[in-house]
Write an enzyme that holds these catalytic residues in place. Structure first.
Site, PDB file in Angstrom:
ATOM      1  N   PRO A 190      58.230  80.810   2.332  1.00  0.00           N
ATOM      2  CA  PRO A 190      58.570  80.129   1.092  1.00  0.00           C
ATOM      3  C   PRO A 190      58.512  78.602   1.188  1.00  0.00           C
ATOM      4  CG  PRO A 190      60.549  80.966   2.138  1.00  0.00           C
ATOM      5  CD  PRO A 190      59.380  81.549   2.893  1.00  0.00           C
ATOM      6  N   ASN A 191      58.004  78.033   0.101  1.00  0.00           N
ATOM      7  CA  ASN A 191      57.894  76.576  -0.092  1.00  0.00           C
ATOM      8  C   ASN A 191      56.780  75.939   0.726  1.00  0.00           C
ATOM      9  OD1 ASN A 191      60.135  76.132  -1.988  1.00  0.00           O
ATOM     10  ND2 ASN A 191      61.395  76.877  -0.297  1.00  0.00           N
ATOM     11  N   ARG A 242      55.847  68.452  -0.742  1.00  0.00           N
ATOM     12  CA  ARG A 242      57.226  68.779  -0.392  1.00  0.00           C
ATOM     13  C   ARG A 242      57.739  67.857   0.726  1.00  0.00           C
ATOM     14  NH1 ARG A 242      58.932  73.954   3.323  1.00  0.00           N
ATOM     15  NH2 ARG A 242      61.149  73.685   2.998  1.00  0.00           N
ATOM     16  N   TYR A 279      57.628  66.999   6.341  1.00  0.00           N
ATOM     17  CA  TYR A 279      56.549  67.979   6.552  1.00  0.00           C
ATOM     18  C   TYR A 279      55.140  67.375   6.538  1.00  0.00           C
ATOM     19  CZ  TYR A 279      60.342  71.266   5.822  1.00  0.00           C
ATOM     20  OH  TYR A 279      61.526  71.963   5.946  1.00  0.00           O
ATOM     21  N   ASN A 296      55.226  81.098  10.258  1.00  0.00           N
ATOM     22  CA  ASN A 296      56.209  80.112   9.817  1.00  0.00           C
ATOM     23  C   ASN A 296      56.942  80.761   8.644  1.00  0.00           C
ATOM     24  OD1 ASN A 296      57.769  78.052   8.880  1.00  0.00           O
ATOM     25  ND2 ASN A 296      56.162  76.483   8.985  1.00  0.00           N
ATOM     26  N   ALA A 332      62.514  79.146   5.396  1.00  0.00           N
ATOM     27  CA  ALA A 332      63.966  79.374   5.378  1.00  0.00           C
ATOM     28  C   ALA A 332      64.340  80.789   5.811  1.00  0.00           C
ATOM     29  CB  ALA A 332      64.508  79.082   3.982  1.00  0.00           C
ATOM     30  N   GLU A 391      56.420  82.064  16.674  1.00  0.00           N
ATOM     31  CA  GLU A 391      57.251  81.496  15.601  1.00  0.00           C
ATOM     32  C   GLU A 391      56.943  80.006  15.542  1.00  0.00           C
ATOM     33  OE1 GLU A 391      61.481  82.012  16.210  1.00  0.00           O
ATOM     34  OE2 GLU A 391      61.919  80.305  14.896  1.00  0.00           O
ATOM     35  N   HIS A 445      57.394  76.144  13.507  1.00  0.00           N
ATOM     36  CA  HIS A 445      58.014  75.251  12.526  1.00  0.00           C
ATOM     37  C   HIS A 445      57.326  73.897  12.607  1.00  0.00           C
ATOM     38  CE1 HIS A 445      60.963  78.276  11.908  1.00  0.00           C
ATOM     39  NE2 HIS A 445      61.085  78.364  13.223  1.00  0.00           N
ATOM     40  N   ARG A 473      67.634  68.926  12.990  1.00  0.00           N
ATOM     41  CA  ARG A 473      67.990  68.874  11.575  1.00  0.00           C
ATOM     42  C   ARG A 473      69.365  69.523  11.339  1.00  0.00           C
ATOM     43  NH1 ARG A 473      63.175  70.958   8.162  1.00  0.00           N
ATOM     44  NH2 ARG A 473      64.387  69.922   6.537  1.00  0.00           N
TER      45      ARG A 473
HETATM   46  C1  DQA Z   1      60.296  75.086   8.487  1.00  0.00           C
HETATM   47  C2  DQA Z   1      61.748  74.753   8.814  1.00  0.00           C
HETATM   48  C3  DQA Z   1      62.700  75.591   7.987  1.00  0.00           C
HETATM   49  O1  DQA Z   1      64.038  75.268   8.298  1.00  0.00           O
HETATM   50  C4  DQA Z   1      62.479  75.314   6.513  1.00  0.00           C
HETATM   51  O2  DQA Z   1      63.321  76.135   5.727  1.00  0.00           O
HETATM   52  C5  DQA Z   1      61.051  75.451   6.117  1.00  0.00           C
HETATM   53  C6  DQA Z   1      60.011  74.963   7.008  1.00  0.00           C
HETATM   54  C7  DQA Z   1      59.309  74.143   9.215  1.00  0.00           C
HETATM   55  O3  DQA Z   1      58.116  74.451   9.191  1.00  0.00           O
HETATM   56  O4  DQA Z   1      59.714  73.115   9.760  1.00  0.00           O
HETATM   57  O5  DQA Z   1      60.750  75.889   5.004  1.00  0.00           O
HETATM   58  O6  DQA Z   1      60.020  76.407   8.924  1.00  0.00           O
END
Ligand code: DQA
Length: 143
Positions: free
Chosen positions: A9-10, A17, A22, A73, A76, A97, A99, A106
Site C-alpha cells: 500500500p501507498n 509520497r 521515499y 515491500n 505498512a 523483505e 524497505h 523512524r
Molecule cells: C516502507 C516502510 C513502511 O514502514 C511504510 O509503511 C511504507 C514503506 C519502506 O519502503 O520504507 O509504506 O516499507
C-alpha cells in the site's frame, strides 16, 4: 527464472509520497528499473503493486505455487499483517523483505516486522537501489 517484485500500500504513490523519505522515483520508474536490471541479469522480473491486502495474499500464493522468489515491500502491512506473513511463510524460494527507508531510524511502530523471521533476508534504508541489490542477490542465489 521468474522473480516477483511485490509492492504494497501507498507504494504506487512513489515520487509524490513524502519525497524526503521515499525519494522522487515513481513506481513506473521503479518497475522499469527492475525489469531492465532483470534483463541484464537474465531474470524475468514481474513488478506488481496493490493497495488491497487480499490481492497481495493472492500474489504470494501464486509465487508459492510457482516456486518463484519474491522481493516484497509490504509497506505498512509489514508491521501488522499476519495474513501477509502467513502467505509469505508458504514460499519455498527465497523471500527478500525490502524497505526503501531505514525503518529502524523512524517511528517505534516501524521497528517491528511480522515478516522478517519468515524472510531469507532484509534490505532497508538504501532507497530504491535496494531493489537492484535484491535482484542481484536473487540472480546469484535463487536459482
Ligand atoms: C516502507 C516502510 C513502511 O514502514 C511504510 O509503511 C511504507 C514503506 C519502506 O519502503 O520504507 O509504506 O516499507
Amino acid at each position: 527464472m521468474k522473480v516477483f517484485v511485490l509492492n504494497g500500500p501507498n507504494l504506487g504513490r512513489l515520487g509524490k509520497r513524502e519525497p524526503a523519505v521515499y525519494g522522487t522515483v515513481t513506481h513506473d520508474d521503479l518497475a522499469g528499473m527492475c525489469t531492465d536490471i532483470g534483463k541484464e541479469l537474465g531474470l524475468d522480473v514481474e513488478v506488481r503493486q496493490t493497495d488491497h491486502e487480499g490481492e497481495l495474499v493472492g500474489w504470494l500464493h501464486e509465487a508459492a505455487d510457482e516456486g518463484s522468489p519474491v522481493v516484497l515491500n509490504a509497506g505498512a502491512w509489514t508491521h501488522y499483517s499476519i495474513a501477509v506473513r502467513d502467505a509469505a511463510a508458504q514460499l519455498s524460494a527465497p523471500l527478500i523483505e525490502l524497505h526503501i527507508s531505514n525503518v529502524h531510524k523512524r517511528e517505534q511502530f516501524r521497528h517491528h516486522s511480522v515478516l522478517s523471521d519468515v524472510a531469507t533476508g532484509v534490505i532497508a534504508g538504501l532507497g530504491v537501489d535496494g531493489y537492484r541489490l535484491a535482484l542481484l542477490w536473487m540472480a546469484g542465489n535463487a536459482a
